[in-house]
Scaffold this motif. Sequence first.
Motif, short mmCIF file in Angstrom:
data_model
loop_
_atom_site.label_atom_id
_atom_site.label_comp_id
_atom_site.label_asym_id
_atom_site.label_seq_id
_atom_site.Cartn_x
_atom_site.Cartn_y
_atom_site.Cartn_z
N VAL A 31 0.88 -1.17 0.00
CA VAL A 31 0.00 0.00 0.00
C VAL A 31 0.92 1.22 0.00
CG1 VAL A 31 -1.82 1.24 1.22
CG2 VAL A 31 -1.75 -1.25 1.29
N VAL A 32 0.93 1.96 -1.10
CA VAL A 32 1.88 3.06 -1.27
C VAL A 32 1.31 4.33 -0.66
CG1 VAL A 32 3.14 4.48 -2.92
CG2 VAL A 32 2.85 2.03 -3.34
N ARG A 33 2.01 4.81 0.35
CA ARG A 33 1.64 6.04 1.04
C ARG A 33 2.84 6.97 1.06
NH1 ARG A 33 -2.82 6.20 3.85
NH2 ARG A 33 -1.93 7.88 5.10
N GLY A 34 2.58 8.27 1.16
CA GLY A 34 3.64 9.25 1.28
C GLY A 34 3.56 9.96 2.62
N ARG A 35 4.42 10.95 2.79
CA ARG A 35 4.36 11.77 3.99
C ARG A 35 3.05 12.57 3.97
NH1 ARG A 35 8.12 8.60 5.72
NH2 ARG A 35 10.30 9.19 5.36
N PRO A 36 2.63 13.06 5.12
CA PRO A 36 1.35 13.79 5.17
C PRO A 36 1.28 14.95 4.18
CG PRO A 36 2.10 13.29 7.39
CD PRO A 36 3.21 12.88 6.46
N GLU A 37 2.42 15.58 3.90
CA GLU A 37 2.41 16.74 3.01
C GLU A 37 2.68 16.39 1.56
OE1 GLU A 37 6.58 15.87 4.18
OE2 GLU A 37 4.65 16.00 5.23
N ASN A 38 2.87 15.10 1.25
CA ASN A 38 3.26 14.72 -0.11
C ASN A 38 2.71 13.34 -0.45
OD1 ASN A 38 4.45 14.49 -2.59
ND2 ASN A 38 6.55 14.57 -1.86
N GLU A 97 7.47 7.43 9.97
CA GLU A 97 7.67 8.85 9.72
C GLU A 97 9.05 9.15 9.15
OE1 GLU A 97 6.89 10.84 13.36
OE2 GLU A 97 4.75 10.30 13.41
N THR A 98 10.00 8.26 9.38
CA THR A 98 11.35 8.48 8.86
C THR A 98 11.82 7.34 7.96
OG1 THR A 98 12.28 7.53 10.89
CG2 THR A 98 12.07 9.92 10.79
N ALA A 99 10.97 6.33 7.74
CA ALA A 99 11.33 5.17 6.92
C ALA A 99 10.88 5.39 5.49
CB ALA A 99 10.69 3.91 7.48
N GLN A 100 11.44 4.58 4.57
CA GLN A 100 10.95 4.58 3.20
C GLN A 100 10.09 3.37 2.91
OE1 GLN A 100 13.86 3.30 -0.04
NE2 GLN A 100 15.26 4.23 1.45
N SER A 138 -6.72 -3.09 14.83
CA SER A 138 -6.30 -1.70 14.85
C SER A 138 -4.92 -1.49 14.23
CB SER A 138 -6.29 -1.20 16.29
OG SER A 138 -5.37 -1.93 17.08
N THR A 139 -4.01 -2.44 14.37
CA THR A 139 -2.67 -2.24 13.84
C THR A 139 -2.68 -2.11 12.33
OG1 THR A 139 -1.69 -3.49 15.68
CG2 THR A 139 -0.33 -3.15 13.73
N SER A 140 -3.37 -3.03 11.67
CA SER A 140 -3.42 -2.96 10.21
C SER A 140 -4.14 -1.72 9.73
CB SER A 140 -4.13 -4.19 9.64
OG SER A 140 -5.46 -4.21 10.06
N GLN A 141 -5.25 -1.40 10.37
CA GLN A 141 -6.00 -0.22 9.98
C GLN A 141 -5.14 1.03 10.15
OE1 GLN A 141 -8.94 -0.28 8.52
NE2 GLN A 141 -9.00 -2.50 8.69
N ALA A 142 -4.39 1.08 11.23
CA ALA A 142 -3.53 2.23 11.47
C ALA A 142 -2.46 2.35 10.41
CB ALA A 142 -2.89 2.12 12.86
N LEU A 143 -1.82 1.24 10.05
CA LEU A 143 -0.76 1.27 9.05
C LEU A 143 -1.30 1.64 7.67
CD1 LEU A 143 1.29 -1.87 10.12
CD2 LEU A 143 2.03 0.51 10.25
N VAL A 144 -2.39 1.01 7.27
CA VAL A 144 -2.96 1.26 5.95
C VAL A 144 -3.44 2.70 5.81
CG1 VAL A 144 -4.91 0.71 4.45
CG2 VAL A 144 -3.55 -1.13 5.45
N SER A 168 3.28 6.83 7.19
CA SER A 168 3.87 7.93 6.41
C SER A 168 4.82 7.43 5.34
CB SER A 168 4.61 8.88 7.36
OG SER A 168 3.72 9.44 8.31
N CYS A 169 4.73 6.16 4.99
CA CYS A 169 5.53 5.58 3.93
C CYS A 169 4.81 4.32 3.42
CB CYS A 169 6.93 5.23 4.43
SG CYS A 169 7.00 3.82 5.55
N PRO A 170 5.26 3.73 2.32
CA PRO A 170 4.63 2.50 1.85
C PRO A 170 4.69 1.39 2.89
CG PRO A 170 5.97 3.46 0.12
CD PRO A 170 6.26 4.24 1.37
N VAL A 171 3.65 0.58 2.91
CA VAL A 171 3.57 -0.58 3.81
C VAL A 171 3.49 -1.83 2.97
CG1 VAL A 171 2.24 -1.71 5.63
CG2 VAL A 171 2.36 0.79 5.55
#
Length: 301
Positions: free
Chosen positions: A144-151, A257-260, A279-285, A289-292
């Motif tokens: 699941v590709v995610r970016g930082r909150p601002e990007n 927050e600091t990982a890629q 809750s853990t999976s929901q929180a990560l998905v 702040s980065c791909p999981v």
Amino acid sequence: MTTTEPRITVGVDGSAGSAAAVAWAADIASRRHLQLKIVHGLQIAGLYYGGGMSGIGATTLFEAVQAEGERAIADARALAASVDKDLVIVTELPNDSPVPMLIDESRHARLLVVGRTGTGGFADMLLGGTAASVVGHAHCPVAVVRGRPENTAAPETGPVVVGVDGSPNSEQAIAVAFEEASLRGVPLVAVHAWNDITYEDTRGTARIRTQPETLEEGEQRLLTERLSGWQEKYPDVEIRRQLVRDRPRNVLLGASETAQLVVVGCRGRGGFTGMLLGSTSQALVHHASCPVLVVRPEPVK
């Protein structure tokens, strides 16, 4: 029968989150010298159902939806080619709903990639229980590709982080995480989060386990054992161990927050039990702040 092909599959919808997923998937396919397959579900049947449409109206709707899908595919192909002009790219535009289509695609891929948000055929795909359906039922690892909150774009700096819990699926996650860290040339942070507070299911009251020092020694031993042998296999990877008395979701979200990239197993024990349903999976998905990258169990042979 599941037959894994040498390819990475990414679902697209034309959104910014989808574009980030395509760029990330193309980079991974290029690094691994794999084919990239781009798919978009038209979901025509869902549009017709209950709408009473027929004749010219139905034809016009189909043409509009197909044209939108073709544009999404074309844009995704162009983006992927800009990442690596020599990348082998194939596309498909089936008339299927996104979730069953992606689950079926996962039968033949090394990795399935989706973006954090969606519109059109992939609307709300990563909201509610739909993401859990894809991740929980896929036949291959899912990113699941995610970016930082601002990007929206996935971060390109930082270490790879892996959640370690001692389960067989955690072992598979460790293997994938070492490979990813080696390919990227970055350190690997191995996180083992544990908590000495448990809860009674029937009464809902907390009880504290005794002898926390002994417990911590055991958790430290577990982390060391799980990482044993991997340094020899990947001597180029710097390993950073992190043992934390906290809930896994808190630690992994903080690390993201600091990982890629954060890598976790599909199911585990202890803090990671049922993570793709709780809750853990929901929180990560939803909030990483980065791909999981969720590693699926190896199929039984």
